[in-house]
Scaffold this motif. Structure first.
Motif, PDB file in Angstrom:
ATOM      1  N   PRO A 103     -11.525 -35.201 -55.776  1.00 62.00           N
ATOM      2  CA  PRO A 103     -11.194 -34.428 -56.983  1.00 62.00           C
ATOM      3  C   PRO A 103      -9.953 -33.561 -56.786  1.00 62.00           C
ATOM      4  N   ALA A 104      -8.944 -33.791 -57.611  1.00 62.48           N
ATOM      5  CA  ALA A 104      -7.696 -33.039 -57.499  1.00 62.48           C
ATOM      6  C   ALA A 104      -7.923 -31.543 -57.697  1.00 62.48           C
ATOM      7  N   ARG A 105      -8.828 -31.191 -58.603  1.00 59.01           N
ATOM      8  CA  ARG A 105      -9.097 -29.774 -58.881  1.00 59.01           C
ATOM      9  C   ARG A 105      -9.566 -29.049 -57.636  1.00 59.01           C
ATOM     10  N   ILE A 106     -10.445 -29.685 -56.870  1.00 61.70           N
ATOM     11  CA  ILE A 106     -10.972 -29.054 -55.658  1.00 61.70           C
ATOM     12  C   ILE A 106      -9.863 -28.877 -54.625  1.00 61.70           C
ATOM     13  N   ALA A 107      -9.034 -29.890 -54.473  1.00 65.97           N
ATOM     14  CA  ALA A 107      -7.939 -29.800 -53.509  1.00 65.97           C
ATOM     15  C   ALA A 107      -6.995 -28.662 -53.855  1.00 65.97           C
ATOM     16  N   ARG A 108      -6.666 -28.528 -55.136  1.00 67.30           N
ATOM     17  CA  ARG A 108      -5.724 -27.487 -55.554  1.00 67.30           C
ATOM     18  C   ARG A 108      -6.359 -26.097 -55.514  1.00 67.30           C
ATOM     19  N   GLU A 109      -7.593 -25.975 -56.014  1.00 64.75           N
ATOM     20  CA  GLU A 109      -8.239 -24.654 -56.081  1.00 64.75           C
ATOM     21  C   GLU A 109      -8.523 -24.085 -54.699  1.00 64.75           C
ATOM     22  N   HIS A 110      -8.965 -24.941 -53.786  1.00 64.67           N
ATOM     23  CA  HIS A 110      -9.418 -24.454 -52.478  1.00 64.67           C
ATOM     24  C   HIS A 110      -8.429 -24.725 -51.356  1.00 64.67           C
ATOM     25  N   LEU A 111      -7.291 -25.338 -51.673  1.00 60.19           N
ATOM     26  CA  LEU A 111      -6.271 -25.679 -50.690  1.00 60.19           C
ATOM     27  C   LEU A 111      -6.889 -26.420 -49.495  1.00 60.19           C
ATOM     28  N   VAL A 112      -7.472 -27.561 -49.800  1.00 62.99           N
ATOM     29  CA  VAL A 112      -8.015 -28.456 -48.787  1.00 62.99           C
ATOM     30  C   VAL A 112      -7.431 -29.842 -49.051  1.00 62.99           C
ATOM     31  N   MET A 113      -7.373 -30.665 -48.005  1.00 67.65           N
ATOM     32  CA  MET A 113      -6.755 -31.979 -48.170  1.00 67.65           C
ATOM     33  C   MET A 113      -7.575 -33.070 -47.496  1.00 67.65           C
ATOM     34  N   GLU A 158       1.727 -28.843 -48.719  1.00 66.93           N
ATOM     35  CA  GLU A 158       2.699 -29.923 -48.918  1.00 66.93           C
ATOM     36  C   GLU A 158       2.007 -31.215 -49.327  1.00 66.93           C
ATOM     37  N   GLN A 159       0.890 -31.525 -48.663  1.00 66.40           N
ATOM     38  CA  GLN A 159       0.168 -32.758 -48.982  1.00 66.40           C
ATOM     39  C   GLN A 159      -0.536 -32.665 -50.337  1.00 66.40           C
ATOM     40  N   VAL A 160      -1.079 -31.494 -50.653  1.00 64.88           N
ATOM     41  CA  VAL A 160      -1.726 -31.305 -51.960  1.00 64.88           C
ATOM     42  C   VAL A 160      -0.699 -31.472 -53.074  1.00 64.88           C
ATOM     43  N   ASP A 161       0.486 -30.876 -52.904  1.00 60.57           N
ATOM     44  CA  ASP A 161       1.544 -31.021 -53.899  1.00 60.57           C
ATOM     45  C   ASP A 161       1.954 -32.483 -54.034  1.00 60.57           C
ATOM     46  N   ARG A 162       2.063 -33.157 -52.906  1.00 54.82           N
ATOM     47  CA  ARG A 162       2.533 -34.545 -52.920  1.00 54.82           C
ATOM     48  C   ARG A 162       1.546 -35.467 -53.623  1.00 54.82           C
ATOM     49  N   ASN A 183       7.727 -29.153 -58.443  1.00 59.46           N
ATOM     50  CA  ASN A 183       7.078 -28.037 -57.748  1.00 59.46           C
ATOM     51  C   ASN A 183       7.787 -26.703 -57.957  1.00 59.46           C
ATOM     52  N   LYS A 184       8.610 -26.634 -59.007  1.00 64.23           N
ATOM     53  CA  LYS A 184       9.284 -25.387 -59.365  1.00 64.23           C
ATOM     54  C   LYS A 184       9.116 -25.155 -60.870  1.00 64.23           C
ATOM     55  N   HIS A 185       9.340 -23.915 -61.293  1.00 70.94           N
ATOM     56  CA  HIS A 185       9.191 -23.592 -62.715  1.00 70.94           C
ATOM     57  C   HIS A 185      10.231 -24.331 -63.546  1.00 70.94           C
ATOM     58  N   ASP A 186      11.463 -24.388 -63.045  1.00 70.38           N
ATOM     59  CA  ASP A 186      12.543 -25.112 -63.712  1.00 70.38           C
ATOM     60  C   ASP A 186      13.139 -26.110 -62.728  1.00 70.38           C
ATOM     61  N   VAL A 187      13.249 -27.359 -63.143  1.00 73.59           N
ATOM     62  CA  VAL A 187      13.791 -28.406 -62.278  1.00 73.59           C
ATOM     63  C   VAL A 187      14.955 -29.075 -62.999  1.00 73.59           C
ATOM     64  N   GLY A 188      16.149 -28.858 -62.469  1.00 78.27           N
ATOM     65  CA  GLY A 188      17.336 -29.437 -63.071  1.00 78.27           C
ATOM     66  C   GLY A 188      17.530 -30.886 -62.650  1.00 78.27           C
ATOM     67  N   ILE A 189      18.031 -31.707 -63.585  1.00 84.61           N
ATOM     68  CA  ILE A 189      18.252 -33.127 -63.342  1.00 84.61           C
ATOM     69  C   ILE A 189      19.697 -33.454 -63.705  1.00 84.61           C
ATOM     70  N   GLY A 190      20.388 -34.171 -62.836  1.00 83.75           N
ATOM     71  CA  GLY A 190      21.757 -34.558 -63.143  1.00 83.75           C
ATOM     72  C   GLY A 190      22.464 -35.160 -61.953  1.00 83.75           C
ATOM     73  N   LYS A 191      23.746 -35.455 -62.141  1.00 84.17           N
ATOM     74  CA  LYS A 191      24.538 -36.095 -61.094  1.00 84.17           C
ATOM     75  C   LYS A 191      25.101 -35.079 -60.098  1.00 84.17           C
ATOM     76  N   ALA A 192      25.363 -33.855 -60.567  1.00 87.26           N
ATOM     77  CA  ALA A 192      25.979 -32.834 -59.727  1.00 87.26           C
ATOM     78  C   ALA A 192      25.022 -32.376 -58.624  1.00 87.26           C
ATOM     79  N   PRO A 193      25.547 -31.986 -57.464  1.00 91.24           N
ATOM     80  CA  PRO A 193      24.693 -31.631 -56.316  1.00 91.24           C
ATOM     81  C   PRO A 193      23.856 -30.382 -56.511  1.00 91.24           C
ATOM     82  N   HIS A 194      24.181 -29.542 -57.521  1.00 89.54           N
ATOM     83  CA  HIS A 194      23.400 -28.313 -57.697  1.00 89.54           C
ATOM     84  C   HIS A 194      22.024 -28.585 -58.316  1.00 89.54           C
ATOM     85  N   ASN A 195      21.801 -29.779 -58.835  1.00 93.55           N
ATOM     86  CA  ASN A 195      20.519 -30.114 -59.458  1.00 93.55           C
ATOM     87  C   ASN A 195      19.418 -30.277 -58.419  1.00 93.55           C
TER      88      ASN A 195
END
Length: 234
Positions: A103-113, A158-162, A183-195
């Motif tokens: 269950p994904a909920r258990i993994a996220r709530e309790h930080l177990v993998m 890291e594994q739970v996020d993945r 895994n961030k509040h805002d995730v930029g998408i584009g060709k430029a390296p700052h994304n």
């Protein structure tokens, strides 16, 4: 130990064998605090001060939050003290089938993998086994029996996020498929390296779009790209 005089030195392996006969101490924060001070990881005065100010926080997490001890140091100490095997999630691949059934909920709530199966048991990575209330709650909520392994909270997260975190899944005009962890509040998408997500497809603009977390969901906003952005074909 009566065969030894006060001036004789007891060999380390003999002493360890004698201590191991009694088995590990009770799995709780009192035993962890004693082990930490006995190992010289943190002075007893510091541990006593921390425990007096916990106010509902776990000792393990407080030591990490205040950078008093390292994750690796605590993992190794807990493993030795309570005789719980440790696992390096960077070098031990997670069984995708086992992760998918957990269950994904258990993994996220309790930080177990969940890592793999060993017979009928699920091998479950945890970082703080002294939080026995949480461990037992997981055991009750998961149908197969659980065998505990120790890892660091960072590796588990890291594994739970993945495996359980939100992902952006798409198809470029070229037909190439993409899948990225959000895994961030805002995730930029584009060709430029700052994304955060950099795409080299010629149809992608330098600053193409952004994925934003909003009210428990996610919004994909086109930032005036040359060729547009489509969600579910629209």
């Amino acid at each position: 130990m009566g065969d030894y005089s006060e001036t004789e030195v007891i060999e380390k392996d003999v002493l360890e064998a004698a201590l191991n006969k009694s088995g590990p101490p009770t799995l709780n924060e009192d035993s962890l605090a004693t082990a930490i001070t006995s190992a010289g990881l943190v002075p007893k005065s510091t541990i006593d001060k921390i425990r007096g100010e916990l106010k509902g926080r776990r000792l393990y997490q407080t030591l990490l939050d205040e950078q008093i001890a390292s994750e690796e140091g605590l993992r190794d100490l807990i493993s030795r003290t309570f005789q719980i095997p440790s696992i390096d999630l960077k070098n031990s691949p997670v069984d995708d089938g086992v992760a998918a059934e957990f269950p994904a909920r258990i993994a996220r709530e309790h930080l177990v993998m969940p890592v793999s199966r060993e017979g009928e048991n699920i091998i479950l990575a945890v970082s703080d086994p002294t939080d026995t209330e949480t461990v037992e709650r997981v055991r009750r909520e998961v149908r197969p029996p659980v065998s505990i392994r120790l890892s660091t909270a960072t590796q588990i997260r890291e594994q739970v996020d993945r495996h359980y975190g939100p992902k952006l899944i798409g198809v470029l005009p070229s037909g190439d498929k993409l899948e990225y962890l959000i895994n961030k509040h805002d995730v930029g998408i584009g060709k430029a390296p700052h994304n955060h997500i950099t795409l080299t497809d010629p149809t992608v603009s330098n600053t193409h779009a952004i994925v934003t977390a909003r009210e428990g969901g996610y919004s994909l906003v086109d930032l005036g790209s040359r060729n547009g952005t489509f969600v579910n074909g629209e």
